[in-house]
Design a protein around this motif. Structure first.
Motif, short mmCIF file in Angstrom:
data_model
loop_
_atom_site.label_atom_id
_atom_site.label_comp_id
_atom_site.label_asym_id
_atom_site.label_seq_id
_atom_site.Cartn_x
_atom_site.Cartn_y
_atom_site.Cartn_z
N MET A 49 0.85 -1.20 0.00
CA MET A 49 0.00 0.00 0.00
C MET A 49 0.89 1.25 0.00
SD MET A 49 -3.26 0.27 -0.09
CE MET A 49 -3.68 -1.32 0.61
N PRO A 98 -6.47 -3.91 -3.51
CA PRO A 98 -6.14 -2.60 -4.09
C PRO A 98 -5.98 -2.68 -5.60
CG PRO A 98 -4.19 -3.57 -3.11
CD PRO A 98 -5.33 -4.49 -2.78
N GLU A 132 -9.12 -0.41 -0.83
CA GLU A 132 -9.55 -1.67 -0.21
C GLU A 132 -11.02 -1.94 -0.52
OE1 GLU A 132 -9.19 -1.47 3.98
OE2 GLU A 132 -10.37 0.35 4.19
N THR A 163 -14.34 -3.12 1.08
CA THR A 163 -14.83 -3.14 2.47
C THR A 163 -15.84 -4.25 2.73
OG1 THR A 163 -16.54 -1.52 1.86
CG2 THR A 163 -14.48 -0.67 2.76
#
Length: 426
Positions: free
Chosen positions: A1, A306, A420, A422
């Motif tokens: 990330m 991602p 991301e 969720t």
């Protein structure tokens, strides 16, 4: 990330620009025999940078003339670089177009011409047809730019009102050999559409050009109507013998830039989804992107975060308000209005030439807190969109991207980072 999603977005944008820069893509396509005399002409936002490459790599005698947008010039020693107006042509563009035609008017079979072509060439190489004034072309250009017409429709009109486009430049060069090297800024990479195709055959007709003006309710001056109704207004058609020695080579296209950005994204740990070259109203295209981004963020489809959604092409803006902003700012404002601060979604939209419309920015960046920060400043995204004020909206957030002219142009670049997912479907 990434520690800084905004920095990654900027790096993706820079990668897309680099993948289409003349310094990286032109030389390999030039003729293997680079001795002897060559005449270099060119038009577009990348014209000066392309001329530099030819000067550097050509071994024989070089002379020529290219025209680029104001601020997009670059120093050349043998090829003259002239700057003119874009997107609405001016007298400088008209003058250089006349000079280009004069330069190629008395060539022989032994002569070689290199024509350097890139986006913006339609407006920059502006020579009105007989009986059509520069003022007529300026007025029609402005009306088309505000109408929501596609780039293909605009260029159909431009070609039939020109003394140099729609294959007419190649006709003027005959019987010399012409090598056209083009950087595409149009969806589909059609040679007939890139800068209105000065050296390639044009299958469109004057009747179609007139129909486009009527479709968008654009007032047609009597002299323009008379010209478009005349057989003389037809462009050079496929199979014309004057094109037999004219060769066209595409050296960079939007897809290459999207693919380069995709490689960069993978290296950063993001799965890329390339949507390709897109057209349509900027605000509507943004709503589709917002829907895809939400689907990824909430359900992990069509790919899991991602990830990054990449797209290019050339959207349009039907101007209704009095605000400032090009089509990329408009796209991003509509995206912001649609997502309303959805967590974990960042986006960039910019023009690879460094200028979004006629402003001083290439584009802008949206972050998850853009909507809330703007609201706190008293800015309503929907109202600003109604006023076509994307520039003002993102300027207030200090989120504009300013690159200065890049001296290339594969049109718009859009990247949406989703950090991301969720929630997943059961």
């Amino acid at each position: 990330m990434p520690a800084d999603p905004q920095q990654l977005l900027r790096e993706l944008f820079a990668t897309a620009i680099d993948a289409a820069h003349p310094q990286h893509v032109l030389e390999a396509h030039l003729p293997s025999d680079r001795s002897g005399r060559v005449i270099v002409i060119g038009a577009g936002k990348a014209a000066a940078a392309m001329a530099q490459v030819v000067e550097r790599s050509w071994q024989g005698e070089v002379r020529g003339l290219v025209v680029t947008r104001y601020g997009h010039g670059a120093p050349c020693h043998k090829i003259e670089v002239v700057e003119a107006a874009h997107p609405v042509p001016d007298a400088a563009g008209l003058d250089v177009a006349r000079r280009v035609l004069e330069m190629v008017s008395d060539l022989t079979e032994q002569d070689r011409v290199i024509f350097l072509l890139s986006g913006g060439g339609s407006a920059l190489l502006a020579l009105p047809a007989a009986g059509v004034t520069l003022a007529d072309k300026q007025a029609l250009n402005k009306a088309l730019l505000k109408s929501g017409a596609t780039i293909g429709e605009m260029n159909c009109v431009r070609k039939h009102l020109s003394a140099i486009k729609g294959g007419r430049l190649a006709k003027a060069c005959w019987p010399a050999t012409v090598h056209t090297y083009a950087i595409s800024d149009v969806p589909g990479d059609l040679a007939t559409v890139i800068a209105s195709g000065p050296t390639v055959a044009d299958p469109s007709t004057s009747a179609q050009a007139l129909a486009i003006l009527q479709r968008y309710a654009i007032e047609v001056p009597p002299a323009v109507r008379a010209w478009l109704q005349s057989p003389e207004s037809e462009t050079v058609k496929p199979g014309d013998p004057c094109l037999a020695r004219s060769h066209f080579q595409l050296i960079a296209r939007p897809q290459q830039s999207l693919e380069a950005a995709a490689v960069k994204a993978r290296q950063a740990g993001f799965s890329p989804l390339i949507l390709g070259d897109l057209e349509g109203e900027s605000r509507e295209v943004a709503k589709v992107h917002a829907g895809i981004a939400r689907q990824v963020a909430l359900h992990g489809h069509p790919l899991a975060a991602p990830c990054v959604i990449l797209s290019g092409g050339e959207t349009t803006v039907t101007v209704r308000g009095n605000g400032r902003g090009g089509r990329n700012a408009e796209f991003l404002l509509s995206l912001t209005d649609s997502l309303k601060g959805h967590p974990g979604i960042y986006a960039l939209a910019g023009d690879t030439d460094g200028i979004d419309g006629s402003e001083d920015n290439a584009g802008a960046i949206m972050t998850p807190d853009s909507f809330a920060r703007a609201t706190a400043l008293g800015l309503n995204a929907s109202d600003e969109l109604d006023n076509n004020n994307g520039y003002g909206y993102f300027a207030a957030l200090d989120s504009l991207i300013v690159t200065e002219p890049t001296r290339t142009n594969v049109n718009d670049f859009r990247a949406i980072l989703i950090l991301e997912t969720t929630q997943h479907d059961a």
